[in-house]
Design a protein around this motif. Sequence first.
Motif, PDB file in Angstrom:
ATOM      1  N   ASP A  11       0.848  -1.191   0.000  1.00  0.00           N
ATOM      2  CA  ASP A  11       0.000   0.000   0.000  1.00  0.00           C
ATOM      3  C   ASP A  11       0.883   1.240   0.000  1.00  0.00           C
ATOM      4  O   ASP A  11       1.665   1.438   0.939  1.00  0.00           O
ATOM      5  CB  ASP A  11      -0.896  -0.019   1.241  1.00  0.00           C
ATOM      6  CG  ASP A  11      -1.959   1.069   1.220  1.00  0.00           C
ATOM      7  OD1 ASP A  11      -1.762   2.093   0.541  1.00  0.00           O
ATOM      8  OD2 ASP A  11      -2.985   0.893   1.896  1.00  0.00           O
ATOM      9  N   THR A  37      -6.606   1.872  -1.152  1.00  0.00           N
ATOM     10  CA  THR A  37      -7.889   2.575  -1.264  1.00  0.00           C
ATOM     11  C   THR A  37      -7.772   4.031  -0.862  1.00  0.00           C
ATOM     12  O   THR A  37      -8.145   4.926  -1.607  1.00  0.00           O
ATOM     13  CB  THR A  37      -8.952   1.879  -0.383  1.00  0.00           C
ATOM     14  OG1 THR A  37      -9.074   0.511  -0.777  1.00  0.00           O
ATOM     15  CG2 THR A  37     -10.308   2.562  -0.539  1.00  0.00           C
ATOM     16  N   ILE A 117     -15.937  -7.502  -3.913  1.00  0.00           N
ATOM     17  CA  ILE A 117     -15.492  -7.156  -2.564  1.00  0.00           C
ATOM     18  C   ILE A 117     -16.458  -7.768  -1.566  1.00  0.00           C
ATOM     19  O   ILE A 117     -17.660  -7.481  -1.583  1.00  0.00           O
ATOM     20  CB  ILE A 117     -15.394  -5.625  -2.390  1.00  0.00           C
ATOM     21  CG1 ILE A 117     -14.479  -5.028  -3.467  1.00  0.00           C
ATOM     22  CG2 ILE A 117     -14.859  -5.286  -0.997  1.00  0.00           C
ATOM     23  CD1 ILE A 117     -14.406  -3.510  -3.444  1.00  0.00           C
ATOM     24  N   ALA A 122     -14.749  -3.421   5.053  1.00  0.00           N
ATOM     25  CA  ALA A 122     -13.573  -2.938   4.336  1.00  0.00           C
ATOM     26  C   ALA A 122     -13.803  -1.523   3.801  1.00  0.00           C
ATOM     27  O   ALA A 122     -14.907  -1.177   3.370  1.00  0.00           O
ATOM     28  CB  ALA A 122     -13.251  -3.871   3.180  1.00  0.00           C
ATOM     29  N   ALA A 124     -12.676  -0.372   1.081  1.00  0.00           N
ATOM     30  CA  ALA A 124     -12.966  -0.453  -0.351  1.00  0.00           C
ATOM     31  C   ALA A 124     -14.437  -0.751  -0.596  1.00  0.00           C
ATOM     32  O   ALA A 124     -15.024  -0.273  -1.580  1.00  0.00           O
ATOM     33  CB  ALA A 124     -12.094  -1.530  -0.994  1.00  0.00           C
ATOM     34  N   GLU A 157     -12.038 -10.356  -3.147  1.00  0.00           N
ATOM     35  CA  GLU A 157     -11.333  -9.468  -2.229  1.00  0.00           C
ATOM     36  C   GLU A 157     -12.050  -9.425  -0.884  1.00  0.00           C
ATOM     37  O   GLU A 157     -13.146  -8.884  -0.770  1.00  0.00           O
ATOM     38  CB  GLU A 157     -11.252  -8.065  -2.833  1.00  0.00           C
ATOM     39  CG  GLU A 157     -10.676  -7.000  -1.917  1.00  0.00           C
ATOM     40  CD  GLU A 157      -9.260  -7.313  -1.482  1.00  0.00           C
ATOM     41  OE1 GLU A 157      -9.099  -8.040  -0.474  1.00  0.00           O
ATOM     42  OE2 GLU A 157      -8.329  -6.829  -2.138  1.00  0.00           O
ATOM     43  N   SER A 159     -10.288  -8.289   1.825  1.00  0.00           N
ATOM     44  CA  SER A 159      -9.735  -7.054   2.361  1.00  0.00           C
ATOM     45  C   SER A 159      -9.558  -7.059   3.877  1.00  0.00           C
ATOM     46  O   SER A 159     -10.248  -6.379   4.613  1.00  0.00           O
ATOM     47  CB  SER A 159     -10.633  -5.883   1.957  1.00  0.00           C
ATOM     48  OG  SER A 159      -9.963  -4.654   2.116  1.00  0.00           O
ATOM     49  N   GLY A 184      -7.106 -11.451   1.012  1.00  0.00           N
ATOM     50  CA  GLY A 184      -7.797 -11.066   2.231  1.00  0.00           C
ATOM     51  C   GLY A 184      -7.489 -11.945   3.421  1.00  0.00           C
ATOM     52  O   GLY A 184      -7.765 -13.145   3.406  1.00  0.00           O
ATOM     53  N   ASN A 206      -1.935  -7.179   4.034  1.00  0.00           N
ATOM     54  CA  ASN A 206      -1.931  -6.533   5.354  1.00  0.00           C
ATOM     55  C   ASN A 206      -0.916  -7.132   6.314  1.00  0.00           C
ATOM     56  O   ASN A 206      -0.311  -6.425   7.121  1.00  0.00           O
ATOM     57  CB  ASN A 206      -3.333  -6.598   5.982  1.00  0.00           C
ATOM     58  CG  ASN A 206      -4.303  -5.646   5.311  1.00  0.00           C
ATOM     59  OD1 ASN A 206      -3.900  -4.747   4.585  1.00  0.00           O
ATOM     60  ND2 ASN A 206      -5.589  -5.853   5.552  1.00  0.00           N
TER      61      ASN A 206
END
Length: 226
Positions: A11, A37, A117, A122, A124, A157, A159, A184, A206
């Motif tokens: 990110d 995002t 998604i 999330a 996003a 996703e 996320s 995710g 993440n």
Amino acid sequence: MNEWKHIFKLDPAKEISDEALDAVCESGTDAVIVGGTDDVTLDGVLDLLSRIRRHTVPCILEISNVESVTPGFDYYFIPMVMNSQDKKWMMDVQHEAIKTFKPMMNWEEIMMEGYCILNEDAKAFTHTNCLMPDEDDVLTYAYMAERMFRLPIFYMEYSGTYGDPGLVERVSNELDETLLVYGGGIITPEQAQEMKTYADIVVVGNSLYTNLKQALKTVKAVQGMS
């Protein structure tokens, strides 16, 4: 790309040390995605690009806004958010990008992604005004991605949250040509292996910022899988 199994996602709005970034790029992962995002800026993208380019790993820009697009990446992924309630995220932002960059676009470097998604919490999900799909909806989106839109990628996703392996398996059975990408909540090598059982490619993001050592282990966990 058809032989890729593992991708790390960085990110540009988050800090990562040179030492950690070097470990990511030299981990054996098949590619590194730059994308996010919130607060994705050209300066942030350029900073990560210049640091990743010290290594040989393929580098992808996942486009979240036109302002942060820059030359120098190996590939460009353009998401189409299939469960968004706004036409903007399926058509309008893509139209804007092509209108701006059409003269310099090389379609051998560009991949359209059918994005679904699946985490209501999330950023996003909220940002793109998504509606939470049920299982039949997800399977239908996957079918549409391959049969209607002929997209090279269908991206599940979650996320930040670990998803439903059973649903990933059912989506995998729906696809023949389109690559299934899962992202995710993957923290452990075992989770990476579980999702890679059904997905063509797993994306780990993440956990690079929360447990780097474990995240790096996910590479070898999936690279030996058929």
